[in-house]
Design an enzyme around this catalytic site. Structure first.
Site, short mmCIF file in Angstrom:
data_model
loop_
_atom_site.label_atom_id
_atom_site.label_comp_id
_atom_site.label_asym_id
_atom_site.label_seq_id
_atom_site.Cartn_x
_atom_site.Cartn_y
_atom_site.Cartn_z
CG HIS A 164 -2.23 -1.11 1.45
ND1 HIS A 164 -1.92 -2.24 2.61
CD2 HIS A 164 -3.10 -0.59 0.88
CE1 HIS A 164 -2.90 -2.70 2.22
NE2 HIS A 164 -3.48 -1.92 1.36
CG ASP A 174 1.43 -1.15 3.37
OD1 ASP A 174 0.72 -0.73 4.43
OD2 ASP A 174 1.05 -1.49 2.72
#
Length: 436
Positions: A100, A103
């Site tokens: 993501h 992340d």
């Protein structure tokens, strides 16, 4: 700088090995049904659980020891984490990873700052990809963690939130494209509702479809030719999510003319939360040409939430591989370990143990499924069970040559329909046990 200095590259040592840091069944170069295990399984390490997970749960703080992480949300720490991630993935021997946007890079005080942070970290990710040969299976955007997404993102009641989400996905797609990602995933963590009294469901679904069409249009603009994936999940954190299961997702895609652009990314723990088996979700997607990729994990039968445990059940992996081999493979998708170590497994080496176990389990599942297919016993039973449709009235039913009136006349003349075929469930379960 190396971070796992006491761990060598994980090698295949065979079923007789007692070395816990070795593969017993995953031999990347072993050929099964004409392709190597590496090509069949296309393993991917997820960035979020593996390198961002802390071991926290609703009842306690994080427990995981991550000596490379200084605890800050700085770009420098994020870049350091990239080096750690690629060392781990290289030593594990997985060919892919997934992420993501939030992340890999910290959120800034503004969208512009967040984009700048993501670009800086992506520079290093690209450098590490080129150095290691590890590739990006897919990217996605985190449209659920920040408070702005409390009512959803593409389905938010607030148009500004919709616009922010669109801008965030635009950037995540561009970075995914820049890094050579072969898929892009939509996962609507909060695309659903908590209470229908305050929800215009049709309007929200219309908005979600417009959002996905915008993404398809932007892919053309930037030259991204990867596969779009839609990931079903029935609940958690919302009461009801619009991507409830494969059937709901496919109904949505058909309704809004997205079937030509989007396939499904099926996760085991999401399937069970929806009241299905993973095999059901895989086959339902596959028979409609919509199985694109999988998130490989499992849940705990005694717990009612998304525990995201590593898959070690050989029956589960064999069932997965029967479905995957049945459609000729997953490429450009893959087998992504959307799984996390338990909060009690707090040492960095546990990350290796967890992934080794999952990779070995899928390797065994692959070989078992291939053996079942080669012998043809299961296929023959299924074929024989439906043999009444191969000729006579059955073939006419399938050809669309009969009406209700025709079938009424047929049964009136025949007199009765006798159930003349046993399901042989117990025999088939015994048959599968012979291979496992």
């Amino acid at each position: 700088m190396a971070f796992f200095t006491d761990i060598s590259k994980i090698e295949y040592e065979g079923p007789g090995s007692k070395n816990p840091l070795s593969f017993k069944h995953y031999n990347a170069d072993e050929v099964v049904e004409g392709k190597t295990m590496r090509e069949h399984l296309r393993f991917s390490v997820c960035y979020w659980h593996t390198f961002r997970g802390t071991g926290a749960d609703p009842f306690g703080a994080g427990t995981l020891q991550r000596p490379w992480d200084d605890g800050t949300e700085s770009v420098e720490n994020a870049i350091n984490r990239v080096r750690v991630a690629f060392e781990f993935i290289e030593k594990l021997g997985a060919p892919f990873y997934c992420f993501h946007d939030r992340d890999v890079a910290p959120e800034g005080a503004s969208l512009a700052e967040s984009n700048k942070n993501l670009d800086a970290v992506a520079d290093v990710m690209l450098e590490e990809q080129q150095r290691s040969g590890v590739q990006l299976l897919w990217g996605t955007a985190n449209l659920f963690s920040h408070p702005r997404f409390m009512h959803g993102a593409a389905t938010s009641c607030n148009a500004d939130v919709f616009a922010y989400a669109a801008a965030q996905v635009k950037k995540a797609m561009e970075v995914t494209h820049r890094l050579g990602g072969v898929n892009y995933v939509f996962w609507g963590g909060r695309e659903g509702y908590m209470n229908l009294y305050n929800t215009d469901m049709k309007r929200e679904l219309d908005h979600l479809a417009k959002f996905m069409h915008m993404a398809v249009d932007h892919a053309r603009v930037i030259g991204f030719t990867g596969q779009f994936l839609f990931e079903p999940k029935p609940k958690e954190p919302t009461k009801h999510q619009y991507d409830f299961d494969a059937a709901a997702c496919l109904n949505f895609l058909r309704q809004y003319d997205l079937m030509d652009h989007v396939k499904l990314n099926i996760e085991t723990n999401h399937a069970t939360l929806a009241g299905h088996t993973m095999m059901h979700e895989l086959i339902y997607s596959s028979i409609q040409g919509a199985l694109g990729s999988i998130d490989a994990n499992t849940g705990d039968l005694l717990l009612g939430w998304d525990t995201d445990q590593f898959p070690t059940d050989i029956y589960l992996t064999a069932q997965c591989m029967l479905a995957i081999l049945g459609q000729g493979g997953l490429a450009p998708g893959g087998v992504n370990f959307d799984a996390k170590v338990r909060r009690e497994s707090f040492e960095p080496v546990d990350l290796f143990h967890a992934h080794i176990g999952g990779m070995d389990a899928f390797a065994r599942g692959l070989k078992i499924a291939a053996a079942i297919r080669a012998d043809g016993a299961l296929a023959e039973v299924v074929k024989n069970r439906y043999r009444s449709y191969d000729e006579g009235i059955g073939s006419r039913i399938e050809a669309g040559d009969v009406s209700f009136a025709d079938l009424e006349g047929y049964i009136l003349e025949k007199g009765e329909a006798q159930p003349n075929e046993s399901g042989r469930q117990e025999m088939l379960e015994n048959l599968i046990n012979q291979y496992v």
